[in-house]
Every structure is written in structure tokens, then in C-alpha cells.
Write a protein that holds these residues in place. Structure first.
Motif, PDB file in Angstrom:
ATOM      1  N   ILE A 155       0.666  -0.983  -0.116  1.00  0.00           N
ATOM      2  CA  ILE A 155      -0.176   0.464  -0.167  1.00  0.00           C
ATOM      3  C   ILE A 155       0.784   1.255   0.025  1.00  0.00           C
ATOM      4  CG2 ILE A 155      -1.509   1.333   1.514  1.00  0.00           C
ATOM      5  CD1 ILE A 155      -2.821  -1.160   2.528  1.00  0.00           C
ATOM      6  N   VAL A 159       0.617   0.796  -4.712  1.00  0.00           N
ATOM      7  CA  VAL A 159      -1.145   1.697  -4.101  1.00  0.00           C
ATOM      8  C   VAL A 159      -1.163   2.909  -4.235  1.00  0.00           C
ATOM      9  CG1 VAL A 159      -3.317   1.004  -3.092  1.00  0.00           C
ATOM     10  CG2 VAL A 159      -1.561  -0.933  -3.701  1.00  0.00           C
ATOM     11  N   VAL A 163      -3.003   4.083  -7.961  1.00  0.00           N
ATOM     12  CA  VAL A 163      -4.384   4.650  -7.349  1.00  0.00           C
ATOM     13  C   VAL A 163      -4.642   5.866  -7.344  1.00  0.00           C
ATOM     14  CG1 VAL A 163      -6.540   4.130  -6.159  1.00  0.00           C
ATOM     15  CG2 VAL A 163      -4.582   2.299  -6.581  1.00  0.00           C
ATOM     16  N   ASN A 189      -1.990  -0.765 -10.306  1.00  0.00           N
ATOM     17  CA  ASN A 189      -2.582   0.095  -9.665  1.00  0.00           C
ATOM     18  C   ASN A 189      -3.824   1.440 -10.318  1.00  0.00           C
ATOM     19  OD1 ASN A 189      -2.583  -1.061  -7.063  1.00  0.00           O
ATOM     20  ND2 ASN A 189      -0.458  -1.576  -7.011  1.00  0.00           N
ATOM     21  N   GLY A 193      -6.981   0.924  -9.817  1.00  0.00           N
ATOM     22  CA  GLY A 193      -7.255   3.149  -9.935  1.00  0.00           C
ATOM     23  C   GLY A 193      -8.841   3.647 -10.207  1.00  0.00           C
ATOM     24  N   ASP A 302      -5.388   7.989   2.672  1.00  0.00           N
ATOM     25  CA  ASP A 302      -5.660   7.712   1.316  1.00  0.00           C
ATOM     26  C   ASP A 302      -4.890   5.874   2.206  1.00  0.00           C
ATOM     27  OD1 ASP A 302      -6.230   9.462   0.572  1.00  0.00           O
ATOM     28  OD2 ASP A 302      -4.403   9.139  -0.633  1.00  0.00           O
ATOM     29  N   TYR A 306      -7.356   2.406   1.305  1.00  0.00           N
ATOM     30  CA  TYR A 306      -7.050   1.740   0.750  1.00  0.00           C
ATOM     31  C   TYR A 306      -7.052  -0.057   1.391  1.00  0.00           C
ATOM     32  CZ  TYR A 306      -5.821   5.356  -2.602  1.00  0.00           C
ATOM     33  OH  TYR A 306      -5.454   6.765  -2.976  1.00  0.00           O
ATOM     34  N   TYR A 310      -9.636  -2.702   0.907  1.00  0.00           N
ATOM     35  CA  TYR A 310      -8.973  -4.318   0.476  1.00  0.00           C
ATOM     36  C   TYR A 310      -9.752  -4.915   0.763  1.00  0.00           C
ATOM     37  CZ  TYR A 310      -6.463  -8.717   1.748  1.00  0.00           C
ATOM     38  OH  TYR A 310      -5.705  -9.936   2.153  1.00  0.00           O
ATOM     39  N   LEU A 315     -10.218  -3.854  -4.085  1.00  0.00           N
ATOM     40  CA  LEU A 315      -9.062  -3.358  -3.719  1.00  0.00           C
ATOM     41  C   LEU A 315      -8.123  -4.733  -3.976  1.00  0.00           C
ATOM     42  CD1 LEU A 315      -6.934   0.255  -3.867  1.00  0.00           C
ATOM     43  CD2 LEU A 315      -5.770  -1.812  -2.722  1.00  0.00           C
TER      44      LEU A 315
END
Length: 349
Positions: A155, A159, A163, A189, A193, A302, A306, A310, A315
């Protein structure tokens, strides 16, 4: 403790690394897993200039071991994903909600590590290729304990960058058309996104045909091994083209593939002195070329978002992890990453 150190000529896994205790506003994290990103390799090959010796790694997750004075949002035992942003929190850019633009967070490498009596630099305010690292409190984002740390590690860079570039920087809208050049960790990603944003056409372009299945899994509606075929699918061009490789000829191609009012978003990292060219007249129909640092992210917001996406199945993270290696097998992970066939090789301690 163990860590991956680049001394300016070679990369080694060492076992005599030490890190200081956290000071006020800092967190000591025991790293469980860290993704091997091309930015780490770019330090080694000189694409990203950085002082040495340096502990590599910047995409990690782990467990809080200790906190410094004034830290209240995480406590020892918390699972955290780490960001590379160490913003001051008080400047005008931070106040505007743009921590990626904080000047205190750019180009100020610290040296919290030592080998013997010699200080060692920290890469990207993070250095996740170490058993333990010290970061600013704002860089440690608490995540639910049911997220595998090998997945959560990704992440913090792939990510957030991919994203975030779609949602925060380009602001892709429902029904838009998107072309993604490069289907590696960041490119995949960007693809997901675009899926999250509701893009209608999502065209993935990668020279490796074997990446088609994973690109479609992340949300690509079409897959091409060359950008030459994009105009066959999108005759007037794309609303958004994301360059995720870092080659100047592909930056030019991204601009050339834009429709009216289209945006070329640059995510790949070419050499620091690289120059790209384009036809100036091609931009007059309200087209734009956008740089993007770290997905224009606000990591405390963020990363938590995310992580929750998930957990709700919206995600993808686990699918990004193509191989897991013990840190002692760094060279095998490096070979995998350099092959261009994988999304992310992950190191574990």
C-alpha cells in the motif's frame, strides 16, 4: 540486525546494522515485509541519485515496537503500513492538504542507522529493508490486523502512487477512457484505480504478453503489447494516458495518444537529467502533461481507505505479490524485479 545496504558500488545484506531509539514524534517499527520497487533499483543503477551508504527499501509494513514522546495515534503492538512522506505538518502546503509538496519532506535524508561507528543514510525517510526502522509518526498508519503484512506492505508505494494518481491527480471520471503504459506494480494500481473511478475503457500496454491475465484481473478492458494499437481501439485518443515506465520515448507516445482535453500523467522515473520532446501544437486543444509525486497522496487518509477497500473486496493487494523471499535471498528478489515479469517481489524478515 539485518538490512540491505548499498555502499555506492554494491548491494549487500548485512547483519551488523543498528538503529537509534525513537525520539519525540517518532515511531520504531519492526518490519515484517517490504516490497522491492524499481525505485530501490534506481538508486543502485544511479537513476535516482542518493547519498551512500544507504539502507534501501521504502514500501513496508510491520509492527510498532516503541513510540517517542507525543505519539498517541499508534501504540506498541499495532500493525502499520509505512509511507515515504515525512511532512512537517505546519507549512502552507501541509495546511492545504498537499503533503507531497512539503519542502521539509523532500531531499533531506537522515541517518538514523549505524554500522559500527559509521552513520548510514535512510532511503526515502523509510528504509524498509531493515529489521527495524525509525520513522516520523505521520508515516506510520495503523491498519487492521487481519490484513496480511506481505500485502499491506505494498500500500505504501505501489498502491498510493498508482491509485492515487488516478483519484487524486488526474481525477478520472465515470465513463472516461484510460491508457496505462507499463503493467508493473504501479501500472496495475493505475488500472485498478481507473476501475474504481468508473472508467469505461481501460487499455493496458506492456511488452510482456504474459501480463495480460493479471492486467485484466485488475480491471483492464483491453491489453496490447505495443502502443501502436491504441488508436485502433480509441480512434480519437484517450482522456488519460499514464506513463509508468520512465522512458522518454514513451512519454512522447503518451502525449501523442491524447484526445482533446486529455491528460498525460507521468509516473515512471527516467534518469534525473533526461529530457523529453513533444509537438507544442499538439497541446493547444486543452491537453495537459501532469507530473505526479507519490500519487498526490495524503497517506493517513489514503492508506486507511485503501486498507478498508481491500477488506471489502474492492481493491486487490494479494494479487500484486508475485513472489516472497527471505531478506537473505535479496539477489533472487532483485533478479525477479529486474526481469520485468513480476508486479512485486516481497522481502520478509
Amino acid at each position: 540486525m539485518r538490512g540491505v545496504v548499498f555502499d555506492g558500488s554494491r548491494v549487500r545484506v548485512v547483519d551488523d546494522l543498528a538503529v537509534r531509539e525513537p525520539g519525540p514524534g517518532e515511531v520504531l517499527v519492526a518490519i515484517a515485509a517490504a516490497g522491492l520497487c524499481h525505485s530501490d533499483l534506481s538508486v543502485v543503477d544511479g537513476t535516482i541519485p542518493f547519498p551512500v551508504p544507504v539502507v534501501l527499501g521504502h514500501e513496508g509494513a510491520g509492527i510498532v515496537e516503541a513510540v517517542g514522546a507525543g505519539v498517541t495515534h499508534v501504540v506498541p503492538g499495532d500493525h502499520v503500513a509505512l509511507s515515504t512522506l515525512a511532512p512537517c505538518g505546519t507549512c502552507a502546503e501541509c495546511d492545504r492538504g498537499r503533503p507531497t509538496m512539503c519542502r521539509q519532506a523532500i531531499g533531506r535524508p537522515g541517518r538514523p542507522f549505524t554500522r559500527g561507528a559509521d552513520p548510514v543514510y535512510q532511503f526515502a525517510a523509510n528504509s524498509a529493508f531493515a529489521e527495524r526502522t525509525v520513522v516520523k509518526a505521520v508515516q506510520a498508519v495503523r491498519i487492521p490486523e487481519d490484513i496480511p503484512l506481505t500485502s499491506a506492505a505494498l500500500i505504501g508505494c505501489a498502491v498510493l502512487t498508482g491509485v492515487g494518481a488516478v483519484l487524486n491527480r488526474a481525477r478520472v471520471d465515470r465513463g472516461d477512457s484510460v491508457v496505462v503504459i507499463g503493467a508493473g506494480g504501479v501500472g496495475l494500481n493505475v488500472i485498478q484505480g481507473a476501475r474504481l473511478a468508473g472508467a469505461l475503457d481501460i487499455v493496458a500496454v506492456d511488452a510482456c504478453a504474459a501480463k495480460e491475465a493479471v492486467a485484466r484481473r485488475f480491471g483492464a478492458t483491453e491489453f496490447l503489447t505495443s502502443a501502436d494499437g491504441v488508436r485502433d481501439l480509441l480512434p480519437t485518443g484517450a482522456d488519460h494516458v499514464f506513463e509508468c515506465v520512465g522512458r522518454v520515448e514513451l512519454i512522447r507516445r503518451a502525449v501523442d495518444l491524447l484526445d482533446r482535453r486529455g491528460q498525460a500523467v507521468l509516473l515512471g522515473v527516467p534518469p534525473a537529467a533526461a529530457e523529453a520532446s513533444f509537438l507544442v501544437s499538439s497541446l493547444y486543444l486543452d491537453k495537459s502533461i501532469l507530473g505526479c509525486r507519490y500519487g498526490s497522496a495524503r497517506p493517513q487518509r489514503d492508506i486507511a481507505l485503501y486498507a478498508e477497500l481491500y477488506r471489502r473486496g474492492r481493491l486487490l493487494l494479494d494479487e500484486l505479490v508475485t513472489a516472497v523471499y527471505a531478506v537473505e535471498d535479496f539477489e533472487k528478489a532483485r533478479a525477479e524485479a529486474e526481469s520485468g515479469r513480476v508486479a512485486r517481489a516481497v522481502l520478509t524478515f
